[in-house]
Motif scaffolding. Structure first.
Motif, PDB file in Angstrom:
ATOM      1  N   PRO A   1      -1.098  36.328  -2.810  1.00  0.00           N
ATOM      2  CA  PRO A   1      -2.403  35.881  -2.298  1.00  0.00           C
ATOM      3  C   PRO A   1      -3.086  34.875  -3.228  1.00  0.00           C
ATOM      4  N   GLU A   2      -2.857  35.000  -4.515  1.00  0.00           N
ATOM      5  CA  GLU A   2      -3.480  34.060  -5.457  1.00  0.00           C
ATOM      6  C   GLU A   2      -2.859  32.669  -5.420  1.00  0.00           C
ATOM      7  N   ASP A   3      -1.802  32.486  -4.666  1.00  0.00           N
ATOM      8  CA  ASP A   3      -1.242  31.146  -4.455  1.00  0.00           C
ATOM      9  C   ASP A   3      -1.981  30.388  -3.355  1.00  0.00           C
ATOM     10  N   THR A   4      -2.889  31.071  -2.676  1.00  0.00           N
ATOM     11  CA  THR A   4      -3.664  30.427  -1.613  1.00  0.00           C
ATOM     12  C   THR A   4      -4.483  29.274  -2.172  1.00  0.00           C
ATOM     13  N   ALA A   5      -4.300  28.096  -1.588  1.00  0.00           N
ATOM     14  CA  ALA A   5      -4.977  26.887  -2.076  1.00  0.00           C
ATOM     15  C   ALA A   5      -4.606  25.720  -1.176  1.00  0.00           C
ATOM     16  N   VAL A   6      -5.292  24.617  -1.387  1.00  0.00           N
ATOM     17  CA  VAL A   6      -4.834  23.347  -0.819  1.00  0.00           C
ATOM     18  C   VAL A   6      -3.892  22.716  -1.844  1.00  0.00           C
ATOM     19  N   TYR A   7      -2.714  22.351  -1.410  1.00  0.00           N
ATOM     20  CA  TYR A   7      -1.701  21.775  -2.284  1.00  0.00           C
ATOM     21  C   TYR A   7      -1.658  20.260  -2.079  1.00  0.00           C
TER      22      TYR A   7
ATOM     23  N   GLN B   1       0.849  -1.188   0.000  1.00  0.00           N
ATOM     24  CA  GLN B   1       0.000   0.000   0.000  1.00  0.00           C
ATOM     25  C   GLN B   1       0.885   1.239   0.000  1.00  0.00           C
ATOM     26  N   VAL B   2       0.705   2.092  -1.000  1.00  0.00           N
ATOM     27  CA  VAL B   2       1.494   3.323  -1.105  1.00  0.00           C
ATOM     28  C   VAL B   2       0.755   4.446  -0.390  1.00  0.00           C
ATOM     29  N   GLN B   3       1.478   5.201   0.395  1.00  0.00           N
ATOM     30  CA  GLN B   3       0.917   6.371   1.067  1.00  0.00           C
ATOM     31  C   GLN B   3       1.785   7.583   0.789  1.00  0.00           C
ATOM     32  N   LEU B   4       1.128   8.741   0.657  1.00  0.00           N
ATOM     33  CA  LEU B   4       1.817  10.009   0.484  1.00  0.00           C
ATOM     34  C   LEU B   4       1.494  10.883   1.694  1.00  0.00           C
ATOM     35  N   VAL B   5       2.520  11.390   2.340  1.00  0.00           N
ATOM     36  CA  VAL B   5       2.333  12.242   3.507  1.00  0.00           C
ATOM     37  C   VAL B   5       2.953  13.602   3.218  1.00  0.00           C
ATOM     38  N   GLU B   6       2.122  14.639   3.290  1.00  0.00           N
ATOM     39  CA  GLU B   6       2.559  16.000   2.993  1.00  0.00           C
ATOM     40  C   GLU B   6       2.733  16.794   4.283  1.00  0.00           C
ATOM     41  N   SER B   7       3.595  17.788   4.212  1.00  0.00           N
ATOM     42  CA  SER B   7       3.769  18.706   5.331  1.00  0.00           C
ATOM     43  C   SER B   7       4.325  20.017   4.805  1.00  0.00           C
ATOM     44  N   GLY B   8       4.275  21.052   5.649  1.00  0.00           N
ATOM     45  CA  GLY B   8       4.913  22.312   5.302  1.00  0.00           C
ATOM     46  C   GLY B   8       3.977  23.449   4.969  1.00  0.00           C
ATOM     47  N   GLY B   9       2.696  23.183   4.884  1.00  0.00           N
ATOM     48  CA  GLY B   9       1.760  24.274   4.606  1.00  0.00           C
ATOM     49  C   GLY B   9       1.626  25.205   5.794  1.00  0.00           C
ATOM     50  N   GLY B  10       0.914  26.313   5.589  1.00  0.00           N
ATOM     51  CA  GLY B  10       0.712  27.251   6.666  1.00  0.00           C
ATOM     52  C   GLY B  10       0.274  28.601   6.162  1.00  0.00           C
ATOM     53  N   LEU B  11       0.359  29.584   7.059  1.00  0.00           N
ATOM     54  CA  LEU B  11      -0.028  30.957   6.764  1.00  0.00           C
ATOM     55  C   LEU B  11       1.221  31.806   6.624  1.00  0.00           C
ATOM     56  N   VAL B  12       1.301  32.570   5.551  1.00  0.00           N
ATOM     57  CA  VAL B  12       2.465  33.405   5.308  1.00  0.00           C
ATOM     58  C   VAL B  12       2.014  34.711   4.664  1.00  0.00           C
ATOM     59  N   GLN B  13       2.766  35.765   4.882  1.00  0.00           N
ATOM     60  CA  GLN B  13       2.454  37.044   4.254  1.00  0.00           C
ATOM     61  C   GLN B  13       2.927  37.046   2.808  1.00  0.00           C
ATOM     62  N   ALA B  14       2.294  37.873   2.002  1.00  0.00           N
ATOM     63  CA  ALA B  14       2.712  38.021   0.616  1.00  0.00           C
ATOM     64  C   ALA B  14       4.194  38.388   0.561  1.00  0.00           C
ATOM     65  N   GLY B  15       4.887  37.749  -0.375  1.00  0.00           N
ATOM     66  CA  GLY B  15       6.323  37.952  -0.491  1.00  0.00           C
ATOM     67  C   GLY B  15       7.144  36.943   0.286  1.00  0.00           C
ATOM     68  N   GLY B  16       6.493  36.190   1.139  1.00  0.00           N
ATOM     69  CA  GLY B  16       7.189  35.209   1.947  1.00  0.00           C
ATOM     70  C   GLY B  16       7.421  33.898   1.227  1.00  0.00           C
ATOM     71  N   SER B  17       7.949  32.933   1.984  1.00  0.00           N
ATOM     72  CA  SER B  17       8.304  31.632   1.416  1.00  0.00           C
ATOM     73  C   SER B  17       7.773  30.499   2.284  1.00  0.00           C
ATOM     74  N   LEU B  18       7.531  29.389   1.638  1.00  0.00           N
ATOM     75  CA  LEU B  18       7.182  28.143   2.318  1.00  0.00           C
ATOM     76  C   LEU B  18       7.819  27.000   1.542  1.00  0.00           C
ATOM     77  N   ARG B  19       8.058  25.903   2.248  1.00  0.00           N
ATOM     78  CA  ARG B  19       8.577  24.706   1.602  1.00  0.00           C
ATOM     79  C   ARG B  19       7.669  23.529   1.931  1.00  0.00           C
ATOM     80  N   LEU B  20       7.097  22.938   0.907  1.00  0.00           N
ATOM     81  CA  LEU B  20       6.250  21.764   1.080  1.00  0.00           C
ATOM     82  C   LEU B  20       7.081  20.498   0.888  1.00  0.00           C
ATOM     83  N   THR B  21       6.735  19.483   1.653  1.00  0.00           N
ATOM     84  CA  THR B  21       7.417  18.185   1.572  1.00  0.00           C
ATOM     85  C   THR B  21       6.375  17.090   1.430  1.00  0.00           C
ATOM     86  N   CYS B  22       6.670  16.115   0.589  1.00  0.00           N
ATOM     87  CA  CYS B  22       5.797  14.954   0.422  1.00  0.00           C
ATOM     88  C   CYS B  22       6.675  13.709   0.357  1.00  0.00           C
TER      89      CYS B  22
END
Length: 114
Positions: free
Chosen positions: A87-93, A1-22
């Protein structure tokens, strides 16, 4: 059984950075493609970035020059470095794996405030 686990989302101000991991676990073909999709409220799910096991990448025009996808084949982990967030990057990833079939992660919320 294959599983994908994501992390790294959150709230950030415009111009900021985030790193998602899966990270994918289970029986996975060594030749595969991993992608990040996103879905904003009221909109269709869209491809953000993709990377093959050989390292070939492609990006949606809306994120070119701001986002970078990378992967670690040894751990079946894919990353999405997101810079200059808007702000237009706001979404569920969502993380996506194409192995012997398609697998999806559960999604992680990214919210960019103006």
């Amino acid at each position: 059984q294959v599983q994908l686990v994501e992390s790294g989302g959150g709230l950030v101000q415009a111009g900021g950075s985030l790193r998602l991991t899966c990270t994918a676990s289970g029986s996975i073909f060594s030749i595969n493609t991993m992608r990040w999709y996103r879905q904003a409220p009221g909109k269709q799910r869209e491809l953000v970035a993709a990377i093959t096991s050989g390292g070939y990448t492609n990006y949606a025009d809306s994120v070119k020059g701001r986002f970078a996808i990378s992967r670690d084949n040894a751990t079946n982990t894919v990353y999405l470095q997101m810079n200059s967030l808007k702000p237009e990057d706001t979404a569920v990833y969502y993380c996506y794996l194409l192995s012997e079939r398609v697998y999806w992660g559960q999604g992680t919320q990214v919210t960019v405030s103006s």
